[in-house]
Motif scaffolding. Structure first.
Motif, short mmCIF file in Angstrom:
data_model
loop_
_atom_site.label_atom_id
_atom_site.label_comp_id
_atom_site.label_asym_id
_atom_site.label_seq_id
_atom_site.Cartn_x
_atom_site.Cartn_y
_atom_site.Cartn_z
N LEU A 100 0.87 -1.17 0.00
CA LEU A 100 0.00 0.00 0.00
C LEU A 100 0.91 1.22 0.00
O LEU A 100 1.84 1.28 0.80
CB LEU A 100 -0.86 0.02 1.27
N VAL A 102 1.11 5.73 -1.04
CA VAL A 102 0.61 6.98 -1.61
C VAL A 102 1.83 7.89 -1.78
O VAL A 102 2.65 7.99 -0.85
CB VAL A 102 -0.45 7.64 -0.69
N ARG A 107 -0.23 12.72 0.35
CA ARG A 107 -0.57 12.09 1.64
C ARG A 107 -1.49 12.97 2.48
O ARG A 107 -1.58 14.18 2.27
CB ARG A 107 0.70 11.75 2.42
N ASN A 108 -2.16 12.33 3.44
CA ASN A 108 -3.08 13.01 4.37
C ASN A 108 -4.31 13.63 3.69
O ASN A 108 -4.84 14.63 4.15
CB ASN A 108 -2.35 14.06 5.20
N HIS A 109 -4.74 13.01 2.58
CA HIS A 109 -5.97 13.40 1.92
C HIS A 109 -7.00 12.27 1.98
O HIS A 109 -8.00 12.31 1.27
CB HIS A 109 -5.72 13.76 0.45
N GLY A 110 -6.69 11.23 2.75
CA GLY A 110 -7.63 10.12 2.85
C GLY A 110 -7.55 9.12 1.71
O GLY A 110 -8.43 8.27 1.55
N ALA A 112 -5.20 6.64 1.13
CA ALA A 112 -4.92 5.29 1.62
C ALA A 112 -6.18 4.70 2.26
O ALA A 112 -6.50 3.52 2.07
CB ALA A 112 -3.78 5.30 2.62
N MET A 113 -6.89 5.54 2.98
CA MET A 113 -8.15 5.12 3.59
C MET A 113 -9.11 4.61 2.51
O MET A 113 -9.72 3.56 2.68
CB MET A 113 -8.75 6.33 4.31
N HIS A 135 0.80 -7.47 7.09
CA HIS A 135 1.90 -7.22 8.02
C HIS A 135 2.34 -5.76 7.87
O HIS A 135 2.33 -5.23 6.77
CB HIS A 135 3.11 -8.10 7.69
N ASN A 140 6.15 1.75 11.88
CA ASN A 140 5.44 2.53 10.86
C ASN A 140 4.13 3.11 11.42
O ASN A 140 3.04 2.60 11.17
CB ASN A 140 5.17 1.67 9.62
N LEU A 146 -3.57 4.18 10.53
CA LEU A 146 -4.54 3.98 9.45
C LEU A 146 -5.32 2.68 9.65
O LEU A 146 -6.55 2.67 9.60
CB LEU A 146 -3.80 3.97 8.11
N ARG A 149 -7.68 2.89 12.59
CA ARG A 149 -8.85 3.72 12.26
C ARG A 149 -9.86 2.98 11.42
O ARG A 149 -11.06 3.21 11.53
CB ARG A 149 -8.42 4.98 11.50
N1 ACO Z 1 0.77 10.00 11.28
C1 ACO Z 1 -0.21 9.40 11.99
N2 ACO Z 1 -1.31 8.84 11.43
C2 ACO Z 1 -1.40 8.89 10.08
C3 ACO Z 1 -0.41 9.50 9.27
C4 ACO Z 1 0.70 10.09 9.93
N3 ACO Z 1 1.70 10.67 9.25
N4 ACO Z 1 -0.78 9.36 7.97
C5 ACO Z 1 -1.95 8.70 7.97
N5 ACO Z 1 -2.33 8.41 9.25
C6 ACO Z 1 -3.53 7.69 9.69
C7 ACO Z 1 -4.53 8.62 10.34
O1 ACO Z 1 -5.28 7.86 11.28
C8 ACO Z 1 -5.38 9.02 9.16
O2 ACO Z 1 -6.67 9.41 9.49
P1 ACO Z 1 -6.94 10.92 10.05
O3 ACO Z 1 -6.07 11.83 9.26
O4 ACO Z 1 -8.39 11.13 9.80
O5 ACO Z 1 -6.57 10.84 11.47
C9 ACO Z 1 -5.48 7.72 8.40
O6 ACO Z 1 -4.19 7.12 8.56
C10 ACO Z 1 -5.79 7.87 6.92
O7 ACO Z 1 -4.85 8.69 6.31
P2 ACO Z 1 -4.75 8.79 4.75
O8 ACO Z 1 -4.72 10.24 4.37
O9 ACO Z 1 -5.80 7.95 4.11
O10 ACO Z 1 -3.32 8.15 4.49
P3 ACO Z 1 -2.34 8.52 3.28
O11 ACO Z 1 -3.10 8.58 2.01
O12 ACO Z 1 -1.53 9.69 3.66
O13 ACO Z 1 -1.41 7.21 3.21
C11 ACO Z 1 0.30 5.71 3.97
C12 ACO Z 1 -0.90 6.59 4.37
C13 ACO Z 1 -0.11 4.71 2.88
C14 ACO Z 1 0.77 4.92 5.19
C15 ACO Z 1 1.42 6.64 3.43
O14 ACO Z 1 1.94 7.40 4.49
C16 ACO Z 1 2.56 5.93 2.72
O15 ACO Z 1 2.50 5.66 1.51
N6 ACO Z 1 3.64 5.60 3.45
C17 ACO Z 1 4.81 4.93 2.90
C18 ACO Z 1 4.50 3.48 2.52
C19 ACO Z 1 3.89 2.70 3.66
O16 ACO Z 1 4.27 2.83 4.81
N7 ACO Z 1 2.91 1.83 3.32
C20 ACO Z 1 2.20 0.96 4.26
C21 ACO Z 1 3.08 -0.18 4.61
S1 ACO Z 1 2.15 -1.58 5.24
C22 ACO Z 1 1.73 -2.48 3.88
O17 ACO Z 1 2.05 -2.14 2.80
C23 ACO Z 1 0.89 -3.73 4.04
#
Ligand code: ACO
Length: 181
Positions: A100, A102, A107-110, A112-113, A135, A140, A146, A149
């Motif tokens: 997963l 973004v 990021r932080n636009h929902g 990944a959600m 996993h 992280n 995420l 939530r």
């Molecule tokens: N700190 C704390 N909580 C966060 C953060 C942050 N920096 N970013 C997202 N969240 C949580 C929050 O609960 C958030 O909801 P809220 O803002 O209403 O409180 C919720 O996640 C949803 O946030 P999104 O905006 O949907 O997340 P985003 O689109 O920014 O993507 C992601 C999150 C995928 C983890 C991104 O930061 C990313 O690509 N990171 C690098 C790659 C990664 O770590 N991927 C996941 C590894 S696990 C796997 O792949 C199975």
């Protein structure tokens, strides 16, 4: 700046280069080219792409986020003990989220959600599917927040699950139970 208008679609072969590039940029683990080939061709992998339709210069269909997943038989999975399933129904499955991501500027636009919600919606529509699991490396926080939530449950901490540059890191195992599990 323009407000992004995000659209979700399956990943297809035109996404290959971009998908590889983003994986290289954001994950500490190297994925084989076979994985990307399977993902873009939908061979044993289900996936969703996020694109920004409001992006100019012919980039309106370029990946800005993705989720990839595969089917695992419930009885062969590492969480078979946690799933309430009928052992006589050989075909009961789980969906395992592989990757997963973004891109940073989106990021932080929902997004990944929404991507994970697509997976859950898809899995809920499959009567044989007992849940979605994954996993995540123990440090992280964005990803862990995420999944919490979205009502995934953290069911295990796996010691030294990841090996990155000769160093071991723990993982959490998160599960979203479905269809009575
Ligand atoms: N700190 C704390 N909580 C966060 C953060 C942050 N920096 N970013 C997202 N969240 C949580 C929050 O609960 C958030 O909801 P809220 O803002 O209403 O409180 C919720 O996640 C949803 O946030 P999104 O905006 O949907 O997340 P985003 O689109 O920014 O993507 C992601 C999150 C995928 C983890 C991104 O930061 C990313 O690509 N990171 C690098 C790659 C990664 O770590 N991927 C996941 C590894 S696990 C796997 O792949 C199975």
């Amino acid at each position: 700046s323009l407000r992004p208008s995000i659209y979700y679609r399956p990943i297809n072969p035109t996404d290959l280069d971009r998908l590889e590039q983003i994986h290289r940029d954001i994950f500490p683990i190297k994925y084989e080219s076979e994985f990307f080939q399977s993902a873009v061709n939908g061979i044993g992998i289900v996936s969703w792409a996020a694109v920004d339709r409001s992006r100019p210069d012919g980039h309106s269909d370029a990946l800005i986020g993705f989720v990839t997943a595969k089917f695992v038989l419930a009885k062969d999975s590492e969480i078979d003990d946690l799933i309430r399933y009928d052992s006589l129904k050989e075909e009961e499955t789980l969906i395992y989220i592989l990757t997963l991501g973004v891109v940073e500027t989106y990021r932080n636009h929902g997004i990944a959600m929404s991507l994970i919600s697509e997976v859950i919606k898809y899995a809920s529509g499959l009567s044989m599917c007992r849940g979605v699991y994954l996993h995540v490396i123990a440090h992280n926080n964005p990803a862990i927040c995420l999944y919490k939530r979205l009502m995934f449950r953290c069911v295990r901490r796996l010691n030294g699950f990841y090996l990155i540059k000769r160093q071991h890191f723990d993982a959490f195992l998160f599960v979203y139970f479905l269809n009575g599990s």
